[in-house]
Write an enzyme that holds these catalytic residues in place. Structure first.
Site, mmCIF file in Angstrom:
data_model
loop_
_atom_site.group_PDB
_atom_site.id
_atom_site.type_symbol
_atom_site.label_atom_id
_atom_site.label_comp_id
_atom_site.label_asym_id
_atom_site.label_seq_id
_atom_site.Cartn_x
_atom_site.Cartn_y
_atom_site.Cartn_z
ATOM 1 N N LYS A 39 -2.311 -52.527 2.865
ATOM 2 C CA LYS A 39 -3.189 -51.423 3.216
ATOM 3 C C LYS A 39 -2.890 -50.165 2.406
ATOM 4 O O LYS A 39 -3.704 -49.270 2.287
ATOM 5 C CB LYS A 39 -3.002 -51.051 4.709
ATOM 6 N N GLY A 40 -1.687 -50.050 1.918
ATOM 7 C CA GLY A 40 -1.167 -48.769 1.430
ATOM 8 C C GLY A 40 -1.993 -48.062 0.374
ATOM 9 O O GLY A 40 -1.923 -46.839 0.258
ATOM 10 N N GLU A 95 -2.008 -49.717 -6.830
ATOM 11 C CA GLU A 95 -0.959 -49.886 -5.818
ATOM 12 C C GLU A 95 -0.402 -48.519 -5.423
ATOM 13 O O GLU A 95 -0.354 -47.599 -6.237
ATOM 14 C CB GLU A 95 0.141 -50.800 -6.398
ATOM 15 N N ASP A 96 0.033 -48.404 -4.172
ATOM 16 C CA ASP A 96 0.554 -47.117 -3.700
ATOM 17 C C ASP A 96 2.005 -46.891 -4.116
ATOM 18 O O ASP A 96 2.377 -45.776 -4.474
ATOM 19 C CB ASP A 96 0.419 -46.993 -2.172
ATOM 20 N N ASP A 99 8.583 -50.508 -5.335
ATOM 21 C CA ASP A 99 9.934 -50.275 -4.840
ATOM 22 C C ASP A 99 10.838 -51.327 -5.516
ATOM 23 O O ASP A 99 11.225 -51.164 -6.671
ATOM 24 C CB ASP A 99 9.856 -50.426 -3.309
ATOM 25 N N LYS A 127 9.556 -45.977 -7.487
ATOM 26 C CA LYS A 127 10.962 -45.715 -7.151
ATOM 27 C C LYS A 127 11.834 -46.548 -8.087
ATOM 28 O O LYS A 127 12.303 -47.634 -7.706
ATOM 29 C CB LYS A 127 11.240 -46.180 -5.722
ATOM 30 N N PHE A 148 12.302 -42.351 1.843
ATOM 31 C CA PHE A 148 11.290 -43.130 2.547
ATOM 32 C C PHE A 148 9.990 -42.335 2.566
ATOM 33 O O PHE A 148 9.876 -41.307 3.218
ATOM 34 C CB PHE A 148 11.736 -43.475 3.964
ATOM 35 N N ASP A 155 2.687 -45.920 5.069
ATOM 36 C CA ASP A 155 3.111 -45.875 6.475
ATOM 37 C C ASP A 155 4.616 -46.023 6.664
ATOM 38 O O ASP A 155 5.341 -46.473 5.773
ATOM 39 C CB ASP A 155 2.446 -47.017 7.251
ATOM 40 N N ARG A 161 -0.049 -42.845 7.941
ATOM 41 C CA ARG A 161 -0.924 -43.126 6.798
ATOM 42 C C ARG A 161 -1.950 -42.016 6.586
ATOM 43 O O ARG A 161 -2.447 -41.815 5.483
ATOM 44 C CB ARG A 161 -1.685 -44.447 7.004
HETATM 45 C C1 PRP Z 1 4.479 -51.704 0.478
HETATM 46 C C2 PRP Z 1 3.713 -51.164 -0.716
HETATM 47 C C3 PRP Z 1 3.894 -52.232 -1.750
HETATM 48 C C4 PRP Z 1 5.228 -52.840 -1.413
HETATM 49 C C5 PRP Z 1 6.250 -52.353 -2.382
HETATM 50 O O1 PRP Z 1 3.626 -52.526 1.196
HETATM 51 O O2 PRP Z 1 2.353 -50.954 -0.401
HETATM 52 O O3 PRP Z 1 2.863 -53.201 -1.675
HETATM 53 O O4 PRP Z 1 5.561 -52.427 -0.085
HETATM 54 O O5 PRP Z 1 7.509 -52.928 -2.144
HETATM 55 P P1 PRP Z 1 8.309 -53.810 -3.166
HETATM 56 O O6 PRP Z 1 8.139 -53.220 -4.545
HETATM 57 O O7 PRP Z 1 9.740 -53.713 -2.672
HETATM 58 O O8 PRP Z 1 7.771 -55.216 -3.081
HETATM 59 P P2 PRP Z 1 3.883 -52.948 2.702
HETATM 60 O O9 PRP Z 1 4.506 -54.302 2.694
HETATM 61 O O10 PRP Z 1 4.638 -51.873 3.417
HETATM 62 O O11 PRP Z 1 2.413 -53.100 3.267
HETATM 63 P P3 PRP Z 1 1.236 -52.005 3.416
HETATM 64 O O12 PRP Z 1 0.717 -51.700 2.022
HETATM 65 O O13 PRP Z 1 0.206 -52.709 4.256
HETATM 66 O O14 PRP Z 1 1.796 -50.786 4.089
#
Ligand code: PRP
Length: 175
Positions: A39-40, A95-96, A99, A127, A148, A155, A161
């Site tokens: 969703k992000g 992508e948001d 990480d 990050k 964070f 979220d 969000r």
């Molecule tokens: C978050 C974000 C990325 C992912 C990044 O999604 O939107 O898709 O984590 O993390 P990584 O680089 O360690 O893989 P999340 O799983 O929180 O779902 P969301 O987008 O629905 O909030």
């Protein structure tokens, strides 16, 4: 946990303008397929595409979340797929946050197997200190410290969000 502002909505607007100019330069005549990851990315996606004044198509994809701190990446799956073909298209993924890099690596591999004409990545926040697998980001909004992040679509436990600024969570003083 109280959100503190990291980047204001004004700073986000400046970054959006820069990203849109870079993307327009590369995609203006390509009718790209712009794919947001749910969703992000939904707020970022909505603001970004409204600055792209040329033909494009929008899709969303939802991936299963494997949860922070878990070692296994084998659990990432597509839980809501695309409703149009990718083959031969110029694809831009939005992508948001990147990480560890596992989620976006999974998705880029998944899309590459569908044989797009081109495949690039636009990310709002990166990050780099958390990276576990290398990721090439073609268009980047902000490089951020290991905090964070919430707000602007992102979220914590499905909360925050809706905040219009990019914030980070700071534990409230117990004294
Ligand atoms: C978050 C974000 C990325 C992912 C990044 O999604 O939107 O898709 O984590 O993390 P990584 O680089 O360690 O893989 P999340 O799983 O929180 O779902 P969301 O987008 O629905 O909030």
């Amino acid at each position: 946990m109280k959100p503190q502002i990291l980047f204001t909505r004004k700073e986000i607007e400046v970054a959006l303008g820069r990203l849109a100019a870079e993307i327009k330069r590369d995609y203006e005549c390509k009718n790209p397929l712009v794919i947001g990851i749910l969703k992000g990315s939904f707020v970022f996606m909505a603001d970004l595409i409204r600055r792209l004044d040329f033909p494009l198509e929008v899709e969303f994809i939802k991936l299963s979340s494997y949860g922070r701190g878990m070692e296994s990446t084998g659990k990432i799956k597509v839980v809501q797929g695309l409703s149009c073909p990718v083959k031969g298209r110029d694809v831009l993924v939005v992508e948001d946050i990147v990480d560890t890099g596992h989620t976006i690596t999974f998705l880029m591999d998944y899309l590459q197997r569908k044989k797009p004409a081109s495949l690039r990545l636009c990310v709002l926040t990166d990050k780099p200190s958390r990276r576990e697998v290398p990721v090439t980001i073609d268009y980047l909004g902000f490089s951020i410290p290991n905090k964070f992040i919430v707000g602007y679509g992102i979220d914590w436990d499905e909360k925050f969000r809706h905040l219009p600024d990019l914030c980070f969570l700071e534990e409230e003083s117990k004294s």
